[in-house]
Motif scaffolding. Structure first.
Motif, PDB file in Angstrom:
ATOM      1  N   TYR A 421      -3.931   2.428 -22.466  1.00  0.00           N
ATOM      2  CA  TYR A 421      -2.992   2.785 -23.533  1.00  0.00           C
ATOM      3  C   TYR A 421      -3.806   3.262 -24.728  1.00  0.00           C
ATOM      4  O   TYR A 421      -4.599   2.504 -25.297  1.00  0.00           O
ATOM      5  N   TYR A 422      -3.623   4.508 -25.087  1.00  0.00           N
ATOM      6  CA  TYR A 422      -4.450   5.158 -26.099  1.00  0.00           C
ATOM      7  C   TYR A 422      -4.398   4.405 -27.426  1.00  0.00           C
ATOM      8  O   TYR A 422      -3.327   4.088 -27.944  1.00  0.00           O
ATOM      9  N   GLN A 448      -4.033   8.043 -19.731  1.00  0.00           N
ATOM     10  CA  GLN A 448      -3.694   7.053 -20.748  1.00  0.00           C
ATOM     11  C   GLN A 448      -2.267   7.272 -21.234  1.00  0.00           C
ATOM     12  O   GLN A 448      -1.772   8.405 -21.279  1.00  0.00           O
ATOM     13  N   TYR A 449      -1.629   6.173 -21.592  1.00  0.00           N
ATOM     14  CA  TYR A 449      -0.273   6.240 -22.135  1.00  0.00           C
ATOM     15  C   TYR A 449      -0.303   6.062 -23.649  1.00  0.00           C
ATOM     16  O   TYR A 449      -1.275   5.572 -24.225  1.00  0.00           O
ATOM     17  N   ILE A 450       0.788   6.441 -24.260  1.00  0.00           N
ATOM     18  CA  ILE A 450       0.983   6.191 -25.682  1.00  0.00           C
ATOM     19  C   ILE A 450       2.389   5.632 -25.860  1.00  0.00           C
ATOM     20  O   ILE A 450       3.333   6.075 -25.189  1.00  0.00           O
ATOM     21  N   TYR A 464      -0.494  10.357 -22.912  1.00  0.00           N
ATOM     22  CA  TYR A 464      -1.156  10.822 -24.133  1.00  0.00           C
ATOM     23  C   TYR A 464      -1.673  12.246 -23.983  1.00  0.00           C
ATOM     24  O   TYR A 464      -1.454  13.096 -24.835  1.00  0.00           O
ATOM     25  N   ASP A 465      -2.364  12.533 -22.886  1.00  0.00           N
ATOM     26  CA  ASP A 465      -2.956  13.860 -22.686  1.00  0.00           C
ATOM     27  C   ASP A 465      -2.632  14.338 -21.266  1.00  0.00           C
ATOM     28  O   ASP A 465      -3.422  14.119 -20.340  1.00  0.00           O
TER      29      ASP A 465
END
Length: 501
Positions: A421-422, A448-450, A464-465
């Motif tokens: 998780y970012y 990665q998650y946000i 995230y990306d």
């Protein structure tokens, strides 16, 4: 005049609890479940050192033998398992939403049952091999008993750690949900293995039918007592009566299950879930908030008391070099076993495993911090005649595993979270920066998650990306020739699916 022993013990332990809690809050600022036992253990080391220093002094005299005798006499099992655990479980159950349980019951059920058994078996087998290699053999069933005791997870410290980072709701639910039902299964498995060690002839079929009856009867007791408590809550709404009703709900459901030879923790949890998810229909929201505040305060007091007692257990452990080394190895084996057990358990349910968020199992496996229940179970039986030859190993290994799991797993969890998780504020330099980079290697997908919120305040988890999905893992600088934008969009939709566990 009577004896003041109980009052003296309570006063000393409460003073220690206040001191260690304040020191942890002001100096270390660790979660209480991690910081308080560490400070208590250090306090015991200092006290033992002071006793040896002033052993022949006429001015100051510290009677370590008397302190050790008092600690040994304290019945940790009765205090926790036959005492305050019902209030700890009730504090969590009243706030736990059945809607969350309905959504995540599959992963919670797998973690609290199949994964627990696998972890105990892996731990016992690997530790048996280690003990054989060092020439100090321990019976496999004894190590299986230790593995069952260390299966109980303690989410209190983890919740404190996760509250300092932006942890997704689904992880908090699964950690808390696992602990609510994991403790009950752990105690049932522990008692079954103990009966076998003591000579009872028990078959696998007998064990399974016994566990089923324990859980089924406990479920019925929790359901009946919970609905009875709801009826009582309809009749009176004074704050004192609300608190007393929920207190009786905790102790009454637990006690009835004990008398019925059922799983008391499960009965208590079910009763708390019934009331906590229906009492808004009969009790004002402000009153519910006040009662929950009472339970939150009571939980904090009990845990401070409990964590201090864990640190004081050092008085009855003879920590030799061999025992410390064995304890460290036992912790590493326990940690490895939890990872292997969780991934193997979910392999039996591919439909569930496929829907997991990236890193869910890794974070949950790392977050399996052990606490007071594990140590209480071992302390309760270590001096049984059949287990007495192994008492030092059982108590020493359990204590070291509990302490290290808090320090290593609890304090290291934010860095493991950051790998999936970012977090723009993650450490990038120094020792913590190196450790963070090591944790990032756990993220094999490099996704990665946000965590964000929509216009209604609901949690939204997004990637995230997304462009990371187009990169070739073997050559990150080159785009993957086989993946199109449409392929990536499909993969993003799958990874971001809100129905994921």
């Amino acid at each position: 005049m009577g004896s003041y022993l109980l009052l003296q013990v309570l006063t000393v332990v409460f003073l220690l609890s206040i001191s260690t809690t304040l020191f942890n809050k002001k100096i270390l600022n660790f979660p209480a479940a991690i910081g308080v036992p560490i400070i208590s253990a250090l306090l015991v080391f200092l006290l033992q050192w002071a006793a040896s220093l002033f052993n022949s002094s006429d001015i100051i005299s510290v009677n370590i033998d008397k302190i050790e005798e008092t600690v040994r006499k304290f019945n940790f099992y009765d205090f926790l398992i036959n005492g305050v655990i019902c209030f700890i479980l009730m504090a969590s159950a009243l706030k736990f939403k059945v809607s969350d349980l309905k959504k995540y019951w599959k992963p919670i059920g797998i973690l609290a049952s199949l994964a627990l058994v696998f972890c105990a078996v892996f731990f016992a087998g690997l530790l048996y091999g280690f003990q054989w290699l060092i020439g100090h053999k321990v019976e496999l069933l004894v190590l299986l008993l230790l593995g069952a005791a260390l299966g109980a997870t303690d989410p209190i410290g983890i919740k404190g750690v996760l509250s300092s980072v932006k942890a997704p709701h689904h992880l908090m639910v699964k950690l808390e949900g696992e602990s609510l039902f994991n403790d009950a299964m752990c105690i049932a498995l522990f008692m079954t293995i103990l009966n076998i060690i003591q000579g009872d002839h028990i078959t696998v079929g007998h064990v399974m039918s016994h566990l089923f009856m324990e859980i089924f009867v406990a479920f019925l007791i929790g359901l009946v007592v919970g609905n009875l408590a709801l009826w009582v809550l309809k009749q009176q709404h004074e704050m004192e009566s609300l608190i007393m009703t929920t207190a009786v709900l905790a102790s009454g459901s637990y006690l009835l299950a004990l008398f019925a030879n059922a799983s008391a923790p499960i009965a208590c949890v079910i009763a708390g879930l019934v009331v906590g998810n229906k009492w808004h229909e009969v009790v004002a929201a402000r009153d519910i908030e006040e009662v929950n505040h009472f339970w939150h305060t009571l939980e904090g007091i009990i845990n401070a008391f409990l964590f201090t007692l864990i640190g004081l257990e050092l008085f009855i452990i003879d920590l030799s070099k061999e025992l410390v080394l064995g304890g460290v190895v036992a912790f590493l084996i326990l940690h490895l076993s939890r990872f292997a057990a969780n991934f193997l358990a979910f392999a039996f349910f591919p439909s569930v495993a496929r829907k997991s968020y990236n890193g869910s199992l890794a974070i949950l496996s790392w977050g399996g911090v052990r606490g007071g229940i594990s140590l209480a179970l071992i302390l309760a039986v270590a001096n049984f005649d059949v287990l007495h030859p192994y008492s030092d190993i059982l108590i020493g290994y359990a204590f070291i595993c509990v302490l290290l799991s808090g320090v290593v797993c609890g304090l290291g969890l934010p860095q493991v979270m950051n790998a999936f998780y970012y977090n723009p504020d993650e450490p990038k330099t120094g020792l913590m920066g190196w450790y963070q980079r090591m944790c990032h290697r756990m993220n094999l997908r490099k996704v990665q998650y946000i965590i964000e919120e929509d216009s209604k305040g609901n949690e939204v988890i997004s990637i995230y990306d997304p462009s990371a999905l187009m990169k070739d893992k073997k050559n990150p600088d080159a785009g993957h020739p086989e993946k199109t934008i449409k392929d990536v969009e499909t993969e993003v939709q799958r990874l971001e699916n809100p129905d994921n566990f």
